[in-house]
Scaffold this motif. Structure first.
Motif, PDB file in Angstrom:
ATOM      1  N   GLU A 153      25.293  26.078  79.082  1.00 38.92           N
ATOM      2  CA  GLU A 153      24.457  25.139  78.351  1.00 38.92           C
ATOM      3  C   GLU A 153      25.312  23.979  77.848  1.00 38.92           C
ATOM      4  OE1 GLU A 153      22.355  27.031  75.222  1.00 38.92           O
ATOM      5  OE2 GLU A 153      20.986  28.118  76.552  1.00 38.92           O
ATOM      6  N   GLU A 154      24.735  22.796  77.885  1.00 39.60           N
ATOM      7  CA  GLU A 154      25.421  21.589  77.416  1.00 39.60           C
ATOM      8  C   GLU A 154      25.250  21.451  75.905  1.00 39.60           C
ATOM      9  OE1 GLU A 154      25.039  16.758  78.227  1.00 39.60           O
ATOM     10  OE2 GLU A 154      23.380  18.131  78.631  1.00 39.60           O
ATOM     11  N   PHE A 155      26.300  21.019  75.219  1.00 38.24           N
ATOM     12  CA  PHE A 155      26.188  20.698  73.794  1.00 38.24           C
ATOM     13  C   PHE A 155      27.105  19.513  73.499  1.00 38.24           C
ATOM     14  CE2 PHE A 155      29.900  23.353  73.852  1.00 38.24           C
ATOM     15  CZ  PHE A 155      30.703  22.903  72.818  1.00 38.24           C
ATOM     16  N   THR A 156      26.794  18.791  72.432  1.00 39.44           N
ATOM     17  CA  THR A 156      27.555  17.597  72.091  1.00 39.44           C
ATOM     18  C   THR A 156      27.861  17.594  70.598  1.00 39.44           C
ATOM     19  OG1 THR A 156      27.588  15.173  72.279  1.00 39.44           O
ATOM     20  CG2 THR A 156      25.486  16.215  71.718  1.00 39.44           C
ATOM     21  N   ALA A 157      28.361  16.474  70.095  1.00 43.29           N
ATOM     22  CA  ALA A 157      28.708  16.340  68.671  1.00 43.29           C
ATOM     23  C   ALA A 157      28.116  15.040  68.146  1.00 43.29           C
ATOM     24  CB  ALA A 157      30.224  16.358  68.476  1.00 43.29           C
ATOM     25  N   ARG A 158      27.792  15.018  66.863  1.00 37.97           N
ATOM     26  CA  ARG A 158      27.231  13.839  66.225  1.00 37.97           C
ATOM     27  C   ARG A 158      28.346  12.980  65.631  1.00 37.97           C
ATOM     28  NH1 ARG A 158      24.795  18.006  63.894  1.00 37.97           N
ATOM     29  NH2 ARG A 158      25.735  17.432  61.885  1.00 37.97           N
ATOM     30  N   HIS A 159      28.069  11.698  65.515  1.00 43.14           N
ATOM     31  CA  HIS A 159      29.020  10.801  64.866  1.00 43.14           C
ATOM     32  C   HIS A 159      29.177  11.196  63.396  1.00 43.14           C
ATOM     33  CE1 HIS A 159      30.308   7.132  62.715  1.00 43.14           C
ATOM     34  NE2 HIS A 159      31.014   6.904  63.814  1.00 43.14           N
ATOM     35  N   GLY A 160      30.419  11.326  62.953  1.00 37.40           N
ATOM     36  CA  GLY A 160      30.687  11.733  61.588  1.00 37.40           C
ATOM     37  C   GLY A 160      30.749  13.232  61.385  1.00 37.40           C
ATOM     38  N   GLU A 161      30.558  14.011  62.446  1.00 40.43           N
ATOM     39  CA  GLU A 161      30.629  15.474  62.330  1.00 40.43           C
ATOM     40  C   GLU A 161      32.081  15.908  62.120  1.00 40.43           C
ATOM     41  OE1 GLU A 161      29.702  19.347  65.183  1.00 40.43           O
ATOM     42  OE2 GLU A 161      28.591  17.478  65.461  1.00 40.43           O
ATOM     43  N   PRO A 162      32.347  16.818  61.191  1.00 38.68           N
ATOM     44  CA  PRO A 162      33.729  17.251  60.946  1.00 38.68           C
ATOM     45  C   PRO A 162      34.331  17.938  62.175  1.00 38.68           C
ATOM     46  CG  PRO A 162      32.297  17.905  59.133  1.00 38.68           C
ATOM     47  CD  PRO A 162      31.401  17.419  60.237  1.00 38.68           C
ATOM     48  N   PHE A 163      35.626  17.832  62.313  1.00 35.51           N
ATOM     49  CA  PHE A 163      36.335  18.436  63.439  1.00 35.51           C
ATOM     50  C   PHE A 163      36.267  19.959  63.366  1.00 35.51           C
ATOM     51  CE2 PHE A 163      40.327  20.237  65.118  1.00 35.51           C
ATOM     52  CZ  PHE A 163      40.182  19.881  66.448  1.00 35.51           C
ATOM     53  N   ASP A 164      35.891  20.575  64.489  1.00 36.85           N
ATOM     54  CA  ASP A 164      35.824  22.036  64.598  1.00 36.85           C
ATOM     55  C   ASP A 164      36.735  22.440  65.755  1.00 36.85           C
ATOM     56  OD1 ASP A 164      35.283  24.694  64.903  1.00 36.85           O
ATOM     57  OD2 ASP A 164      33.101  24.487  65.000  1.00 36.85           O
ATOM     58  N   PRO A 165      37.867  23.108  65.474  1.00 33.11           N
ATOM     59  CA  PRO A 165      38.804  23.428  66.550  1.00 33.11           C
ATOM     60  C   PRO A 165      38.227  24.339  67.617  1.00 33.11           C
ATOM     61  CG  PRO A 165      39.395  24.582  64.519  1.00 33.11           C
ATOM     62  CD  PRO A 165      38.328  23.592  64.153  1.00 33.11           C
ATOM     63  N   GLY A 166      37.178  25.093  67.293  1.00 34.28           N
ATOM     64  CA  GLY A 166      36.570  25.960  68.282  1.00 34.28           C
ATOM     65  C   GLY A 166      35.587  25.261  69.204  1.00 34.28           C
TER      66      GLY A 166
END
Length: 216
Positions: free
Chosen positions: A127-140
């Motif tokens: 499954e595809e997933f993305t990140a939002r602008h301003g989302e905190p960094f998640d190393p996982g």
């Protein structure tokens, strides 16, 4: 030495005698209730063994399915990696053609190929997933490609721009490829030479130092 002989067959015209039922050691026959109890016990034991056998079969089938699934994923692993690279390359090329103001049909064609690759990845269980602008960094879930300096400390270590989407395994929830993005990095604004000189000129002067004449 005595030899047991088989019972003689009834003579012609003679009525055969009924079979002799088993007797207890004391000579009495078992009651019907006892017979039924013995039959019920045998049936219960049979059911217990059948349930145990079914449980063993189910466990072996489940282990077999897991082994087959692991083998299936091991065989598909290089194919999935190539599909992800092809998906990224098609989207990058489509963006490049759009930025160069070429015929929009070429960009749309490449985007359609990328959609086909994404559909194939979905069929492979990703499954595809993305990140939002301003989302905190998640190393996982995130991988930092580069940093974007900012003078706002609140934006430090947050997503500035997504470069490539991520993929995760639908069945296990494991991240197959994290999101690749640029991240904000807080850097205090540097003081220019003009600002530094202006600060010196507006600083208060020590009256005692100003009144003391310099030595000849």
């Amino acid at each position: 030495m005595a030899i047991d002989e088989a019972p003689a067959a009834p003579a012609e015209g003679e009525t055969p005698s009924p079979p002799v039922e088993p007797t207890r050691p004391g000579g009495s026959r078992p009651e019907p209730a006892e017979r039924l109890s013995a039959i019920e016990g045998a049936i219960a034991e049979f059911n217990r063994r059948s349930a145990h056998r079914e449980a063993v079969i189910d466990r072996l089938h489940e282990e077999n399915q897991r082994l087959r699934g692991g083998l299936y994923r091991a065989l598909l692993e290089p194919v999935i990696a190539d599909l992800i690279r092809m998906y990224d390359a098609l989207l990058r090329e489509a963006d490049r053609l759009t930025a160069e103001n070429t015929d929009p049909a070429y960009g749309r064609l490449l985007e359609s190929f990328a959609d086909d690759a994404l559909l194939t990845l979905d069929r492979c269980g990703l499954e595809e997933f993305t990140a939002r602008h301003g989302e905190p960094f998640d190393p996982g879930r995130h991988t930092a490609v580069s940093v974007v300096p900012v003078d706002d400390e609140a934006l430090d270590n947050t997503v500035a721009e997504v470069i490539a989407v991520g993929f995760l395994d639908r069945e296990s929830g494991r991240v197959r490829r994290p999101v690749r993005a640029r991240f904000h990095q807080f850097r205090p604004a540097a003081v220019s030479a003009e600002d530094h000189e202006a600060a010196r000129s507006t600083a208060p002067v020590d009256a005692d130092a100003a009144a003391t004449p310099e030595a000849p």
